[in-house]
Scaffold this active site. Sequence first.
Site, PDB file in Angstrom:
ATOM      1  N   HIS A 272      -9.626   4.662 -15.677  1.00 32.25           N
ATOM      2  CA  HIS A 272     -10.645   3.810 -15.039  1.00 32.25           C
ATOM      3  C   HIS A 272     -10.047   3.051 -13.841  1.00 32.25           C
ATOM      4  CE1 HIS A 272     -13.052   4.943 -18.495  1.00 32.25           C
ATOM      5  NE2 HIS A 272     -12.005   4.634 -19.249  1.00 32.25           N
ATOM      6  N   GLU A 287     -11.016  -2.436 -20.360  1.00 37.93           N
ATOM      7  CA  GLU A 287     -10.105  -1.315 -20.602  1.00 37.93           C
ATOM      8  C   GLU A 287      -9.238  -1.036 -19.380  1.00 37.93           C
ATOM      9  OE1 GLU A 287     -10.231   3.484 -21.701  1.00 37.93           O
ATOM     10  OE2 GLU A 287     -12.104   2.355 -21.455  1.00 37.93           O
ATOM     11  N   HIS A 340      -5.843   5.342 -22.293  1.00 41.62           N
ATOM     12  CA  HIS A 340      -7.189   4.795 -22.480  1.00 41.62           C
ATOM     13  C   HIS A 340      -7.233   3.902 -23.714  1.00 41.62           C
ATOM     14  CE1 HIS A 340      -9.395   7.294 -19.489  1.00 41.62           C
ATOM     15  NE2 HIS A 340      -8.349   8.078 -19.666  1.00 41.62           N
ATOM     16  N   GLU A 402      -5.966   7.570 -26.692  1.00 37.52           N
ATOM     17  CA  GLU A 402      -6.831   6.396 -26.892  1.00 37.52           C
ATOM     18  C   GLU A 402      -6.057   5.424 -27.775  1.00 37.52           C
ATOM     19  OE1 GLU A 402      -9.676   5.761 -25.543  1.00 37.52           O
ATOM     20  OE2 GLU A 402     -10.693   7.639 -25.036  1.00 37.52           O
TER      21      GLU A 402
END
Length: 440
Positions: A272, A287, A340, A402
Amino acid sequence: MLNRSSLLLLSIILIFSAFLPQGKSVAATESISISTGIVNGDTLNIRQEPSTSSPVIGKLTHGTSVIIFSKQNNWLEVGFANLRGWVSSEFIDSQSSSAMPDSTLKKKSSMTGTVTANSLSVRSGASLNTTLLGSVSMGQSFTIVDEQNNWAKIEYKTGSFGWVAGWFLEIKTVKSQVGQAEKERMITIIHTGTNIRKGPNVQSAVVVRANKGGKFHVNTVINDWYEIKLNNGKLGYVAGWLVSINGTNPQIKRPGAEEYLKNKTIVLDPGHGGEDKGATGVSGTFEKELTLRTSQLLFDKLKVAGAKVYVTRKNDSYLQLPARVNMARNNNADAFISLHYDSNLDRSVRGMTGFYYYPYQKALAESIFASTIGQTKLKSRGVRFGDFHVIRENSQKAVLIELGYLSNPEEEMTLKSSEFQENAALGMYDGLARYFKENN
């Protein structure tokens, strides 16, 4: 009748008289009288001449007793064992030669910390946001000279100090006596047949071979070598990773994980960025901010290990997914890691998940995931197939991790903590090293 203090001073004077020019007495070097001093700094450089630009010929540790020969401006000419040179007077507490105060013989307590992580970052301050200075390895023990907010200040290499995360140290209180300084400067040989060399390097000639359990006094540390006094009175040098320590000398280790990471090309992809905030935690954690923070910590560790590291973004900006993949291909990356943090409408969901797309990516994903789970102690959701652009369109060995659920209130607090961030970076670092070790 001489008391203990007088005997100690007499011994020091007798030792140093052997190093004076012929015909010159100790008393002749002092305009008034011989005096002694105690080192009040953590580590004090002994220089050849009274100048900061003069070469360092040795070091003294806190509490060491020295004999003072002369003074010049803000410098003192001092001696200890077979060393004689100049030190800053600021770091010497001078004392009269007639007696040494009983306080110098009283027991004092100090803290030592043993590293429990495979590779622990050393920083310029007590924060993850400070400059990276180097790293230390599991099993190394250091004297703690200061503590602040769960961080510990250590001498991570001779003459150099830095801060490490205190939660990666096994803390012990060590009681010692200044009068037992010689005992504290002892090393013990680990293996029979250990080479003791003429100089502090493996190219130097072997002067003797020591047996397991042999003990020697340490004069000083030169790079990763201990200068020791042999039974015949001569000096020798032994590699620091071939001995154990009984006192305050730093434990020196052979290269570990860095041996397998050196010269590897690794691309880190903090997910991101910019207008794309990614998942948002219950308390408002973005995040995009956590992925950037984690990647910076991992970047620092990999750079210290000698890896060639590239990051798809170094600030709060957004990079298109194809451009992230191109960075891996253009640099012929040995590994691509996309970082992430997850989210779910069910706030009870928690844990870490690893993803790969192609079979040739699976081993890398499993190695990184296993090490990171082991280091962070998060719930394991396993390694599985994932149809994500940055690994699907990537011709290099690429994984997506993640690192936990921001949607879980309790886990969010853990994920944004300094302790978790350091653990996550350390886990991925170890996982990369293990992968390259097993797949070279």
